[in-house]
Design a protein around this motif. Structure first.
Motif, PDB file in Angstrom:
ATOM      1  N   GLY A 179       6.408   0.837   1.423  1.00 39.44           N
ATOM      2  CA  GLY A 179       7.707   0.693   1.263  1.00 39.44           C
ATOM      3  C   GLY A 179       8.172  -0.302   2.457  1.00 39.44           C
ATOM      4  O   GLY A 179       9.206  -0.422   2.806  1.00 39.44           O
ATOM      5  N   GLY A 180       7.065  -1.051   2.996  1.00 40.43           N
ATOM      6  CA  GLY A 180       7.492  -2.173   3.823  1.00 40.43           C
ATOM      7  C   GLY A 180       7.597  -1.887   5.525  1.00 40.43           C
ATOM      8  O   GLY A 180       8.181  -2.568   6.172  1.00 40.43           O
ATOM      9  N   HIS A 181       7.522  -0.503   5.838  1.00 46.27           N
ATOM     10  CA  HIS A 181       7.988  -0.247   7.095  1.00 46.27           C
ATOM     11  C   HIS A 181       6.830  -0.145   8.349  1.00 46.27           C
ATOM     12  O   HIS A 181       7.050  -0.541   9.245  1.00 46.27           O
ATOM     13  CB  HIS A 181       8.460   1.345   7.126  1.00 46.27           C
ATOM     14  N   LYS A 182       5.513  -0.402   7.781  1.00 47.78           N
ATOM     15  CA  LYS A 182       4.470  -0.100   8.597  1.00 47.78           C
ATOM     16  C   LYS A 182       3.415  -0.893   8.029  1.00 47.78           C
ATOM     17  O   LYS A 182       3.622  -1.225   6.790  1.00 47.78           O
ATOM     18  CB  LYS A 182       3.831   1.280   8.729  1.00 47.78           C
ATOM     19  N   LEU A 183       2.481  -1.374   8.868  1.00 46.67           N
ATOM     20  CA  LEU A 183       1.552  -2.432   8.413  1.00 46.67           C
ATOM     21  C   LEU A 183       0.289  -1.723   9.054  1.00 46.67           C
ATOM     22  O   LEU A 183       0.153  -1.406  10.293  1.00 46.67           O
ATOM     23  CB  LEU A 183       1.862  -3.819   8.561  1.00 46.67           C
ATOM     24  N   TRP A 184      -1.022  -2.106   8.521  1.00 44.09           N
ATOM     25  CA  TRP A 184      -2.086  -1.864   9.186  1.00 44.09           C
ATOM     26  C   TRP A 184      -2.330  -3.166  10.201  1.00 44.09           C
ATOM     27  O   TRP A 184      -1.928  -4.366  10.074  1.00 44.09           O
ATOM     28  CB  TRP A 184      -3.292  -2.205   8.271  1.00 44.09           C
ATOM     29  N   ALA A 185      -2.795  -2.793  11.394  1.00 44.72           N
ATOM     30  CA  ALA A 185      -3.227  -3.759  12.297  1.00 44.72           C
ATOM     31  C   ALA A 185      -3.928  -4.932  11.743  1.00 44.72           C
ATOM     32  O   ALA A 185      -3.897  -6.201  12.004  1.00 44.72           O
ATOM     33  CB  ALA A 185      -3.832  -3.254  13.431  1.00 44.72           C
TER      34      ALA A 185
ATOM     35  N   LEU B 107       0.765 -10.739  -0.377  1.00 46.24           N
ATOM     36  CA  LEU B 107      -0.457 -10.422  -0.330  1.00 46.24           C
ATOM     37  C   LEU B 107      -0.986  -9.856   1.070  1.00 46.24           C
ATOM     38  O   LEU B 107      -0.822 -10.515   2.067  1.00 46.24           O
ATOM     39  CB  LEU B 107      -1.558 -11.580  -0.449  1.00 46.24           C
ATOM     40  N   LEU B 108      -0.762  -8.525   1.302  1.00 47.25           N
ATOM     41  CA  LEU B 108      -0.738  -7.847   2.274  1.00 47.25           C
ATOM     42  C   LEU B 108      -2.108  -7.970   3.041  1.00 47.25           C
ATOM     43  O   LEU B 108      -2.301  -8.214   4.283  1.00 47.25           O
ATOM     44  CB  LEU B 108      -0.655  -6.247   2.249  1.00 47.25           C
TER      45      LEU B 108
ATOM     46  N   LYS C  39     -11.285   8.169   2.188  1.00 53.97           N
ATOM     47  CA  LYS C  39     -10.762   7.676   3.523  1.00 53.97           C
ATOM     48  C   LYS C  39      -9.175   8.189   3.838  1.00 53.97           C
ATOM     49  O   LYS C  39      -8.705   8.251   2.717  1.00 53.97           O
ATOM     50  CB  LYS C  39     -10.938   6.238   3.396  1.00 53.97           C
ATOM     51  N   ALA C  40      -9.101   8.136   5.034  1.00 54.25           N
ATOM     52  CA  ALA C  40      -7.623   8.326   5.494  1.00 54.25           C
ATOM     53  C   ALA C  40      -7.000   6.830   5.380  1.00 54.25           C
ATOM     54  O   ALA C  40      -7.925   5.778   5.239  1.00 54.25           O
ATOM     55  CB  ALA C  40      -7.565   8.955   6.706  1.00 54.25           C
ATOM     56  N   LEU C  41      -5.779   6.911   5.149  1.00 55.07           N
ATOM     57  CA  LEU C  41      -5.209   5.398   5.085  1.00 55.07           C
ATOM     58  C   LEU C  41      -5.466   4.691   6.329  1.00 55.07           C
ATOM     59  O   LEU C  41      -5.340   3.338   6.099  1.00 55.07           O
ATOM     60  CB  LEU C  41      -3.599   5.622   5.246  1.00 55.07           C
ATOM     61  N   ASP C  42      -5.667   4.949   7.393  1.00 55.26           N
ATOM     62  CA  ASP C  42      -5.885   4.121   8.426  1.00 55.26           C
ATOM     63  C   ASP C  42      -7.471   3.590   8.517  1.00 55.26           C
ATOM     64  O   ASP C  42      -8.021   3.030   9.428  1.00 55.26           O
ATOM     65  CB  ASP C  42      -5.546   4.734   9.818  1.00 55.26           C
ATOM     66  N   GLU C  43      -8.268   4.022   7.703  1.00 56.12           N
ATOM     67  CA  GLU C  43      -9.644   3.684   7.576  1.00 56.12           C
ATOM     68  C   GLU C  43     -10.014   2.694   6.732  1.00 56.12           C
ATOM     69  O   GLU C  43     -11.273   2.323   6.265  1.00 56.12           O
ATOM     70  CB  GLU C  43     -10.594   5.177   7.347  1.00 56.12           C
ATOM     71  N   LEU C  44      -9.072   1.932   5.973  1.00 53.90           N
ATOM     72  CA  LEU C  44      -9.508   0.669   5.054  1.00 53.90           C
ATOM     73  C   LEU C  44     -10.036  -0.297   5.810  1.00 53.90           C
ATOM     74  O   LEU C  44      -9.915  -0.836   7.113  1.00 53.90           O
ATOM     75  CB  LEU C  44      -8.204   0.404   4.391  1.00 53.90           C
TER      76      LEU C  44
END
Ligand code: AMP
Ligand code: MG
Length: 487
Positions: free
Chosen positions: A62-68, A96-97, A2-7
């Motif tokens: 590193g806390g800059h971005k988050l998955w929707a 807990l993200l 998977k790519a990072l945005d596919e979780l």
């Protein structure tokens, strides 16, 4: 892959609501950069290992971005610290993200440690330093490779953010993976704040997600507690067999899943020392190496107390009674295997204890002795290892007992014996001085040693070319490093 945005997220703990956790956004680190990533841990999320090198990876962790779909939450819990009850703790610097399901349907909590202040930060700054983040990363992945149940670590992200400890250091974040981040202290929190309904909700949540087979039992909560006792007995047996000292076995650092959790001033033994205290703030040695066994039971009793609203005291006591015999059985089984024995005799316990006492008195390197015991046939190996001992008569008596025991054990070749022993006796362990060397290089911007050490420790049983210096006793400066609790 998977790519990072596919979780795939499904944040079940977050849905328990505000009584259990608080919504908090991560506070970004300045100039986030990848220090190290674990390909094996990335595979647990089906992530393509190549994504670790992309800028967005360091931005996410590193806390800059988050998955929707992420719902970052700081969890509330309490716990017994050094034997005394602290009524409110909680995620003071970790979030807990979200919860991710992989393609095999396994559930993984993504927990970002060092992500900034939360309502539970108390006097702290919400940060973790590079030093402690590297230590947690290396320990998680090293314990896993040794077959010891543990939380995992996906990566460490470094930064230029200043963080003040005994001196100025740099902030970092470690992304921790575990099937759950629920601790004994979660149950204690709802018990001591007298919130039985929420405590029941928590118990249902744990039962549904992590102990579904206990539902089939006449008393599901009791079955779950029993399972927790069993898992802890097994985990601590592995710590003792491999010389791992956790350092801060407070009940808020004990996982409801029986995995090694919340690494602080941990250490692997170099010289065998039953009384070793790795945490220099632990003045009374409450969490010394040999005390880990009774403390495991003490912690389970603290959890049992918190479960008295659901389970009768007699049943809890009976379940607690399983701990020591199970611990002893697991420990002895592992130690037999480490000594190369395939059968069981009553006197094996004594054989192990005598050896440890001799090692203790002579300051023998625990890991290397057991590794080299398998290198050659028993008689040759003990003759070669004899020089490490001060009490030669004592060692000779033990060696006679051991050789006779090996002779009775079975008819196998030295090749078979070596293979079997080397498969359970690591050549490489995470010695404090090795971690310290890697940290010193990383603090000056060179991450190659952290990566090399991580790579080495993912295959601790396999002799690796050119890595001889990692399979030695520590140099004098590296023997008694004081590991600070301030992480
Ligand atoms: P630990 O010793 O890391 O298990 O932490 C014990 C408690 O102190 C937990 O509630 C942590 O979240 C909290 N804590 C530890 N370090 C910090 C920090 N730098 N900032 C805020 N809270 C912290
Ligand atoms: Mg903790």
């Amino acid at each position: 892959m998977k790519a990072l945005d596919e979780l795939t997220f499904d944040n079940r703990f977050a849905r328990l609501g505000d009584a259990f956790s608080t919504h908090v956004l991560p506070e970004p680190l300045d100039e986030p950069r990848l220090v190290v990533a674990s390909k094996a841990a990335m595979a647990l999320l089906d992530l393509d290992p190549a994504v670790a090198e992309t800028p967005v990876f360091a931005e996410l962790f590193g806390g800059h971005k988050l998955w929707a779909e992420a719902e970052p939450r700081a969890m509330v819990y309490s716990g017994h610290q050094f034997g005394g009850y602290t009524p409110q703790l909680g995620d003071g610097r970790g979030l807990l993200l979200g919860e991710v399901y992989n393609e095999a349907g396994e559930h993984w909590d993504l927990h970002l440690k060092g992500a900034g202040m939360t309502p539970y930060s108390r006097m702290g700054d919400g940060r973790a330093v590079l030093r402690s983040s590297i230590r947690e990363f290396l320990a998680s992945e090293a314990l896993h490779a040794l077959g010891i149940p543990t939380s995992r670590a996906l990566c460490v992200i470094g930064s230029s953010t200043p963080v003040w400890r005994e001196k100025q250091e740099r902030g970092a974040m470690v992304l921790r993976l575990a099937h759950s981040h629920i601790r004994f202290g979660h149950f204690e929190y709802f018990y001591y704040t007298k919130k039985p309904e929420q405590q029941a909700e928590l118990a249902e949540h744990v039962l549904n997600l992590h102990y579904p087979e206990c539902r089939e039992q006449p008393e599901p909560y009791l079955a779950m507690f029993r399972e927790i006792v069993e898992r802890n007995a097994e985990m601590i047996a592995k710590w003792q067999a491999y010389g791992f000292c956790h350092g801060v076995m407070n009940t808020d650092n004990m996982s409801i899943l029986g995995i090694t959790f919340d690494f602080g001033p941990f250490a692997f033994l170099d010289d065998f020392d039953a009384h070793f205290i790795c945490n220099h703030s632990d003045h009374e040695g409450r969490y010394s190496f040999s005390n880990q066994v009774p403390i495991g039971q003490w912690n389970l009793s603290a959890l049992a107390q918190a479960l008295t609203p659901f389970i009768s005291v007699d049943a809890l006591k009976e379940a607690l009674g399983l701990y020591l015999p199970l611990y002893q059985a697991h420990y002895l089984d592992l130690m037999r295997r480490r000594l190369g024995l395939t059968t069981a005799e009553d006197a094996d316990q004594q054989l192990v204890e005598r050896l440890l006492k001799l090692m203790q008195n002579s300051g023998v390197d625990y890991t290397l002795f057991l590794r080299h015991l398998g290198d050659e046939p028993a008689a040759l190996a003990v003759a070669r290892l004899r020089d490490d001992f001060v009490d030669l008569a004592g060692f000779d008596a033990w060696a006679e007992q051991y050789k006779a025991r090996v002779a009775r054990d079975g008819d196998y070749t030295q090749e078979q014996r070596r293979e079997r022993m080397h498969a359970v006796n690591p050549l490489y362990i995470l010695r404090n001085y090795l971690a310290q060397n890697a940290i010193a290089a990383a603090e000056s911007g060179d991450y190659s040693e952290v990566r090399r050490l991580h790579d080495l420790l993912t295959r601790p049983f396999e002799e690796q070319a050119g890595m001889e210096q990692y399979a030695q006793r520590p140099p004098d400066w590296g023997k008694h490093l004081e590991i600070s609790c301030s992480s």
